[in-house]
Structures are given as structure tokens and as C-alpha cells.
Design an enzyme around this catalytic site. Structure first.
Site, PDB file in Angstrom:
ATOM      1  N   SER A  33      -7.089  -3.577   0.878  1.00 55.74           N
ATOM      2  CA  SER A  33      -5.838  -4.093   0.306  1.00 55.74           C
ATOM      3  C   SER A  33      -6.096  -5.513  -0.170  1.00 55.74           C
ATOM      4  O   SER A  33      -6.122  -6.439   0.628  1.00 55.74           O
ATOM      5  CB  SER A  33      -4.728  -4.060   1.359  1.00 55.74           C
ATOM      6  OG  SER A  33      -4.511  -2.722   1.763  1.00 55.74           O
ATOM      7  N   LEU A  34      -6.283  -5.675  -1.469  1.00 56.70           N
ATOM      8  CA  LEU A  34      -6.744  -6.964  -2.003  1.00 56.70           C
ATOM      9  C   LEU A  34      -5.567  -7.844  -2.456  1.00 56.70           C
ATOM     10  O   LEU A  34      -5.386  -8.936  -1.964  1.00 56.70           O
ATOM     11  CB  LEU A  34      -7.727  -6.706  -3.147  1.00 56.70           C
ATOM     12  CG  LEU A  34      -8.625  -7.876  -3.514  1.00 56.70           C
ATOM     13  CD1 LEU A  34      -9.577  -8.228  -2.378  1.00 56.70           C
ATOM     14  CD2 LEU A  34      -9.407  -7.587  -4.796  1.00 56.70           C
ATOM     15  N   HIS A  35      -4.832  -7.393  -3.437  1.00 54.41           N
ATOM     16  CA  HIS A  35      -3.589  -8.029  -3.920  1.00 54.41           C
ATOM     17  C   HIS A  35      -3.776  -9.356  -4.643  1.00 54.41           C
ATOM     18  O   HIS A  35      -2.883  -9.788  -5.384  1.00 54.41           O
ATOM     19  CB  HIS A  35      -2.551  -8.225  -2.805  1.00 54.41           C
ATOM     20  CG  HIS A  35      -2.316  -7.001  -1.994  1.00 54.41           C
ATOM     21  ND1 HIS A  35      -1.920  -5.809  -2.548  1.00 54.41           N
ATOM     22  CD2 HIS A  35      -2.462  -6.756  -0.672  1.00 54.41           C
ATOM     23  CE1 HIS A  35      -1.799  -4.902  -1.600  1.00 54.41           C
ATOM     24  NE2 HIS A  35      -2.138  -5.435  -0.464  1.00 54.41           N
ATOM     25  N   GLU A  46       5.937   4.921  13.005  1.00 50.52           N
ATOM     26  CA  GLU A  46       6.351   5.897  12.003  1.00 50.52           C
ATOM     27  C   GLU A  46       5.142   6.627  11.426  1.00 50.52           C
ATOM     28  O   GLU A  46       4.023   6.096  11.419  1.00 50.52           O
ATOM     29  CB  GLU A  46       7.138   5.191  10.888  1.00 50.52           C
ATOM     30  CG  GLU A  46       8.447   4.630  11.414  1.00 50.52           C
ATOM     31  CD  GLU A  46       9.250   3.830  10.390  1.00 50.52           C
ATOM     32  OE1 GLU A  46      10.464   4.011  10.332  1.00 50.52           O
ATOM     33  OE2 GLU A  46       8.661   3.018   9.647  1.00 50.52           O
ATOM     34  N   CYS A  85       2.148  -5.091  13.571  1.00 53.79           N
ATOM     35  CA  CYS A  85       0.898  -5.544  12.955  1.00 53.79           C
ATOM     36  C   CYS A  85       0.837  -7.051  13.058  1.00 53.79           C
ATOM     37  O   CYS A  85       1.853  -7.735  12.917  1.00 53.79           O
ATOM     38  CB  CYS A  85       0.857  -5.129  11.483  1.00 53.79           C
ATOM     39  SG  CYS A  85      -0.721  -5.519  10.668  1.00 53.79           S
ATOM     40  N   CYS A  89       0.111  10.048   6.483  1.00 50.09           N
ATOM     41  CA  CYS A  89      -0.153   8.614   6.608  1.00 50.09           C
ATOM     42  C   CYS A  89       0.204   8.232   8.038  1.00 50.09           C
ATOM     43  O   CYS A  89       1.358   8.354   8.444  1.00 50.09           O
ATOM     44  CB  CYS A  89       0.717   7.885   5.591  1.00 50.09           C
ATOM     45  SG  CYS A  89       0.611   6.086   5.683  1.00 50.09           S
ATOM     46  N   GLY A 133       0.228  -1.058  11.025  1.00 48.65           N
ATOM     47  CA  GLY A 133      -0.927  -1.601  11.731  1.00 48.65           C
ATOM     48  C   GLY A 133      -2.159  -1.771  10.879  1.00 48.65           C
ATOM     49  O   GLY A 133      -2.230  -1.291   9.741  1.00 48.65           O
ATOM     50  N   GLU A 134      -3.137  -2.485  11.448  1.00 51.14           N
ATOM     51  CA  GLU A 134      -4.406  -2.747  10.764  1.00 51.14           C
ATOM     52  C   GLU A 134      -5.493  -1.950  11.512  1.00 51.14           C
ATOM     53  O   GLU A 134      -5.897  -2.326  12.629  1.00 51.14           O
ATOM     54  CB  GLU A 134      -4.685  -4.255  10.782  1.00 51.14           C
ATOM     55  CG  GLU A 134      -6.103  -4.655  10.429  1.00 51.14           C
ATOM     56  CD  GLU A 134      -6.611  -4.072   9.114  1.00 51.14           C
ATOM     57  OE1 GLU A 134      -5.900  -4.140   8.095  1.00 51.14           O
ATOM     58  OE2 GLU A 134      -7.731  -3.523   9.109  1.00 51.14           O
ATOM     59  N   ASN A 161       7.093  -2.258  -3.298  1.00 49.11           N
ATOM     60  CA  ASN A 161       8.312  -1.689  -2.726  1.00 49.11           C
ATOM     61  C   ASN A 161       9.094  -2.796  -2.038  1.00 49.11           C
ATOM     62  O   ASN A 161       8.505  -3.679  -1.418  1.00 49.11           O
ATOM     63  CB  ASN A 161       7.957  -0.592  -1.724  1.00 49.11           C
ATOM     64  CG  ASN A 161       7.281   0.589  -2.411  1.00 49.11           C
ATOM     65  OD1 ASN A 161       7.829   1.165  -3.357  1.00 49.11           O
ATOM     66  ND2 ASN A 161       6.074   0.931  -1.983  1.00 49.11           N
ATOM     67  N   CYS A 197       4.897  -7.250   3.320  1.00 47.86           N
ATOM     68  CA  CYS A 197       4.841  -5.977   4.043  1.00 47.86           C
ATOM     69  C   CYS A 197       5.825  -5.999   5.212  1.00 47.86           C
ATOM     70  O   CYS A 197       5.801  -6.924   6.032  1.00 47.86           O
ATOM     71  CB  CYS A 197       3.423  -5.741   4.558  1.00 47.86           C
ATOM     72  SG  CYS A 197       3.284  -4.265   5.594  1.00 47.86           S
ATOM     73  N   SER A 217      -7.793   2.088   5.731  1.00 46.85           N
ATOM     74  CA  SER A 217      -7.379   1.011   4.837  1.00 46.85           C
ATOM     75  C   SER A 217      -7.360  -0.285   5.624  1.00 46.85           C
ATOM     76  O   SER A 217      -6.912  -0.318   6.768  1.00 46.85           O
ATOM     77  CB  SER A 217      -5.985   1.328   4.284  1.00 46.85           C
ATOM     78  OG  SER A 217      -5.584   0.340   3.360  1.00 46.85           O
ATOM     79  N   CYS A 265       4.831   2.633   0.809  1.00 43.64           N
ATOM     80  CA  CYS A 265       3.851   1.620   1.224  1.00 43.64           C
ATOM     81  C   CYS A 265       4.557   0.318   1.581  1.00 43.64           C
ATOM     82  O   CYS A 265       5.353  -0.201   0.804  1.00 43.64           O
ATOM     83  CB  CYS A 265       2.869   1.309   0.102  1.00 43.64           C
ATOM     84  SG  CYS A 265       1.911   2.716  -0.436  1.00 43.64           S
ATOM     85  N   CYS A 294       1.056 -10.067   6.457  1.00 47.09           N
ATOM     86  CA  CYS A 294       1.096 -10.096   4.990  1.00 47.09           C
ATOM     87  C   CYS A 294       2.558 -10.265   4.578  1.00 47.09           C
ATOM     88  O   CYS A 294       3.440  -9.557   5.064  1.00 47.09           O
ATOM     89  CB  CYS A 294       0.504  -8.818   4.403  1.00 47.09           C
ATOM     90  SG  CYS A 294      -1.220  -8.588   4.896  1.00 47.09           S
TER      91      CYS A 294
HETATM   92  N1  SAH Z   1      -3.158  -2.861   7.319  1.00 43.46           N
HETATM   93  C1  SAH Z   1      -3.840  -1.908   6.464  1.00 43.46           C
HETATM   94  C2  SAH Z   1      -3.268  -0.526   6.565  1.00 43.46           C
HETATM   95  C3  SAH Z   1      -1.857  -0.384   5.995  1.00 43.46           C
HETATM   96  S1  SAH Z   1      -1.997   0.313   4.430  1.00 43.46           S
HETATM   97  C4  SAH Z   1      -3.802  -2.403   5.036  1.00 43.46           C
HETATM   98  O1  SAH Z   1      -2.983  -3.253   4.729  1.00 43.46           O
HETATM   99  O2  SAH Z   1      -4.622  -1.962   4.244  1.00 43.46           O
HETATM  100  C5  SAH Z   1      -0.486  -0.104   3.673  1.00 43.46           C
HETATM  101  C6  SAH Z   1      -0.685  -0.398   2.217  1.00 43.46           C
HETATM  102  O3  SAH Z   1       0.582  -0.747   1.618  1.00 43.46           O
HETATM  103  C7  SAH Z   1      -1.596  -1.580   2.010  1.00 43.46           C
HETATM  104  O4  SAH Z   1      -2.385  -1.386   0.880  1.00 43.46           O
HETATM  105  C8  SAH Z   1      -0.580  -2.683   1.789  1.00 43.46           C
HETATM  106  O5  SAH Z   1      -1.137  -3.774   1.148  1.00 43.46           O
HETATM  107  C9  SAH Z   1       0.453  -1.994   0.967  1.00 43.46           C
HETATM  108  N2  SAH Z   1       1.746  -2.655   0.973  1.00 43.46           N
HETATM  109  C10 SAH Z   1       2.247  -3.476   1.928  1.00 43.46           C
HETATM  110  N3  SAH Z   1       3.474  -3.881   1.601  1.00 43.46           N
HETATM  111  C11 SAH Z   1       3.768  -3.312   0.421  1.00 43.46           C
HETATM  112  C12 SAH Z   1       4.922  -3.332  -0.425  1.00 43.46           C
HETATM  113  N4  SAH Z   1       6.002  -4.034  -0.099  1.00 43.46           N
HETATM  114  N5  SAH Z   1       4.882  -2.616  -1.562  1.00 43.46           N
HETATM  115  C13 SAH Z   1       3.797  -1.891  -1.891  1.00 43.46           C
HETATM  116  N6  SAH Z   1       2.690  -1.822  -1.133  1.00 43.46           N
HETATM  117  C14 SAH Z   1       2.672  -2.535   0.013  1.00 43.46           C
END
Ligand code: SAH
Length: 342
Positions: free
Chosen positions: A208-210, A87, A107, A100, A155-156, A284, A114, A185, A327, A111
Site C-alpha cells: 500500500s504505497l499511496h 470484520e 491497527c 478479505c 490490521g497489518e 472510500n 483508513c 498486503s 477498502c 494511516c
Molecule cells: N495494513 C495492510 C492491510 C490492509 S489492506 C495494508 O494497508 O496494506 C487495506 C487496503 O485498503 C490498503 O491498500 C489500504 O491502503 C487501503 N485503504 C485504506 N483506507 C482506504 C480508503 N479510505 N479508501 C480506499 N482504500 C483504502
């Protein structure tokens, strides 16, 4: 048969061997500057146009195209030549137009929250498959000019380094996009960040830390077990020192999981030495993760607390949630499967 944007300049010369040299230049410029497919290059002789159309088939076949946010957001679902699906999301803002793009079908990072991670890995995208997503966005954005590319789709990116970097150099060198408007990212692929620090093009990096403690991050972002926070911080510091670019940190706000006052303190401890900017993304919803996102009020309070701890933070606007384009919601085949079986 290569996709149009997987073709090297030398391959085009070979393909058009026997033709006057200006033809290859004309086709190259048609692809990259005018962003046309060969069959649309009406300034070429008809026979050449159809020969090129056959020799360079498009990489992306549109399965669906949906729009949201009053037409300001568009999501495409594409089938690749082997049936894999990805997508792409195009977003119009008053001051910029951003696409984007996906870098892998699926992937492998898994995570928890995601949708792409929940679906698993299919395969790497080629540089041409990545660039063609941008080409489609450039065409769809007209008459506006596409300004930004974020490698934040499925994807990463740093787990597909060579092809992603090849796409970056094509977008910059051949299509004239500014490196400063390209953002990679990553969930924290440390060797990839180190490599990026050594590149000469100053692209932006988002991490993407979280979670900013290892116990929690090990669960949310399993790659943390391989590259824990201390290693990640070191690689980020290297990137900032080498490039002078500002690092971004992405933080999906998850109710009671990473949105408490103590989480803000840990995040500030990680972000401040790196002078990083924090983007707070309201979580999301995705099919495989039951926890809900933080309330709008909690997100604001968290941002204010970061502010008071000396960390710049903004709340990222959510786009395309109603069409699963926000996202973490990109999951081509899984979405289809779910709809088909519903
Ligand atoms: N794999 C890379 C590139 C994807 S970026 C990465 O993770 O950075 C997608 C972004 O959306 C990342 O920052 C990811 O952490 C975030 N993301 C993933 N799932 C999400 C969700 N359910 N709600 C909000 N953000 C989310």
C-alpha cells in the site's frame, strides 16, 4: 481451550487419546477438508461430538452479517472470546470468490485515511482466528468454491508475522488453497517483506504505497518515517528477485493529494524498476478523514498516464461501500460506538 483452527494435529491426537487412530484423522479432515465444526460432524458418535464441541469452541461469534451489491458482497462483524471485534468480507465475482480477512483487531499503523488506522490497535489475532474467517467464507460461498484469500481486512499482516504465516501454511497445507491465490498486503513493514522473500510458499505481495515521495508518504502512512521509500523499494526488489512473483502496488486516489500528474510520474519511477502492477482504489469515505476521493475521470486519466509511462495499472472495483465494507472502511467497534451514540 483452543479454537478449532488453533489446534495442532498432535494436540488432536492427545485430545482423542484412547480412541482408535482413525477418529483423529476423521476429525482433522472434517475441520479442514469438509470445513465442519465438531458439533456438525454427524459421522462421529454423539458423545465424542459434544466433547469436541466443548473442547474446541468456535473463535468467532457472529454479531452481524450484512450484504450489498445485490448479494454479491457479504460483511460479517465477529466478536472474539475476549470481546474484541473484527470484520470479514466475502466477494463473489464471475470468475472467482474472494475473502478479505482481518489479521489484527484494530491497527497500529495509523494511516490517516483508513478507518481501522483511525481506531487504533487492540490485539493480534491468532492463526486460528484468521483461519476460521476463511472457514466461514468457504461455508458461505457454497456451492461455489472459495478461490482467493486476501489479507487486506483490519490490521497489518506483517506486524503479526508468525500468526499470519501459520494461517497461510494451514490454508495451503491443510485446506488446499493455492499459495498463488493468497495475497498479503502491507503498508511497508520492511523486515516482514524481507522475511517473506525467504519463505518457500509463493504467496502474492501487495504494498500500500499511496505516495511515492517521502514528505507526503510520511504524513499519509506514518510508518514511512521508520521505513522510507528507498528502504521499501530495496526490500520489494529483494522479494521480486527471490520469488519471481509480480508485486502489486495499492494506491488510494485522494483528491488533490496524490492524483496529480506529478504524482503519476513519481509512482512510475517507483513501480517501473520493480515491474509492479498498480491497483488504483478510488478513496472510500471514512469518519476521520475529510478529503474526498478523486473523480472517476481523474482516476481514468491517472491510469492512462501510468500506461503511457510504461506502468500497468487497473482501477479496482469498489465492493460493499454501502455497508462500510470497502477498502479502508473496516472499523468494528468504532462503527458500533458511533451507531450506539447516534
Ligand atoms: N495494513 C495492510 C492491510 C490492509 S489492506 C495494508 O494497508 O496494506 C487495506 C487496503 O485498503 C490498503 O491498500 C489500504 O491502503 C487501503 N485503504 C485504506 N483506507 C482506504 C480508503 N479510505 N479508501 C480506499 N482504500 C483504502
Amino acid at each position: 481451550m483452543p479454537a478449532p483452527y488453533d489446534l495442532a494435529r498432535g494436540d488432536l491426537d492427545l485430545l482423542l487419546g484412547g480412541q482408535p487412530a482413525f477418529r483423529a484423522r476423521q476429525v482433522w479432515e472434517g475441520l479442514h477438508t469438509r470445513v465442519l465444526y465438531p458439533d456438525e460432524m454427524t459421522d462421529l458418535p454423539v458423545a465424542m461430538r459434544s466433547l469436541l464441541g466443548e473442547a474446541l469452541p468456535r473463535a468467532l461469534r457472529q454479531i452481524s452479517r450484512q450484504s450489498a451489491d445485490g448479494g454479491q458482497t457479504t460483511k460479517w462483524l465477529w466478536a472474539l472470546h475476549d470481546g474484541a471485534q473484527v470484520e470479514t468480507v466475502l466477494m463473489h465475482y464471475p470468475d472467482r470468490v474472494t475473502v478479505c480477512v482481518s489479521t489484527q483487531a484494530g491497527c497500529a499503523m495509523a494511516c490517516q485515511f483508513c478507518a481501522t488506522g483511525q481506531a487504533g490497535f487492540q490485539r493480534q489475532l491468532t492463526a486460528g482466528e484468521i483461519v476460521e474467517q476463511v472457514a466461514e467464507a468457504i461455508r458461505a460461498a457454497r456451492p461455489r468454491r472459495l478461490s482467493n484469500v486476501v489479507f487486506m481486512g483490519m490490521g497489518e499482516p506483517l506486524a503479526n508475522y508468525e500468526r499470519v504465516w501459520s494461517a497461510v501454511t494451514k490454508l495451503h497445507g491443510d485446506m488446499g488453497l493455492s499459495a498463488r491465490h493468497l495475497t498479503l498486503s502491507t503498508v511497508g513493514v520492511v523486515p516482514g517483506i524481507r522475511r517473506l522473500a525467504k519463505e518457500s510458499l509463493p504467496v502474492n505481495l501487495a504494498v500500500s504505497l499511496h505516495a511515492a515521495n517521502d514528505a507526503r508518504r510520511d504524513v499519509l502512512v506514518p510508518l514511512n518515517r521508520r521505513y522510507p521509500l528507498a528502504m521499501l523499494a530495496e526490500a520489494c526488489a529483494e522479494y521480486v528477485a527471490a520469488t519471481g512473483r509480480r508485486l502489486s502496488i495499492e494506491w488510494a486516489m485522494i483528491h488533490d493529494v496524490n492524483d496529480q500528474s506529478g504524482d503519476a510520474v513519481e509512482l512510475a519511477r517507483f513501480a517501473r524498476p520493480l515491474a509492479a502492477h498498480v491497483n488504483l482504489i478510488p478513496l472510500n469515505p471514512t469518519p476521520g478523514y475529510a478529503v474526498r476521493g478523486s473523480s472517476a475521470r481523474r482516476v481514468r486519466e491517472f491510469r492512462d498516464q501510468l500506461d503511457s509511462l510504461g506502468v500497468n495499472a487497473t482501477v479496482r472495483m469498489t465492493r460493499g461501500a454501502e455497508i462500510d465494507a470497502a477498502c479502508g472502511q473496516l472499523a468494528a467497534s468504532v462503527t458500533l460506538g458511533r451507531r450506539a451514540s447516534a
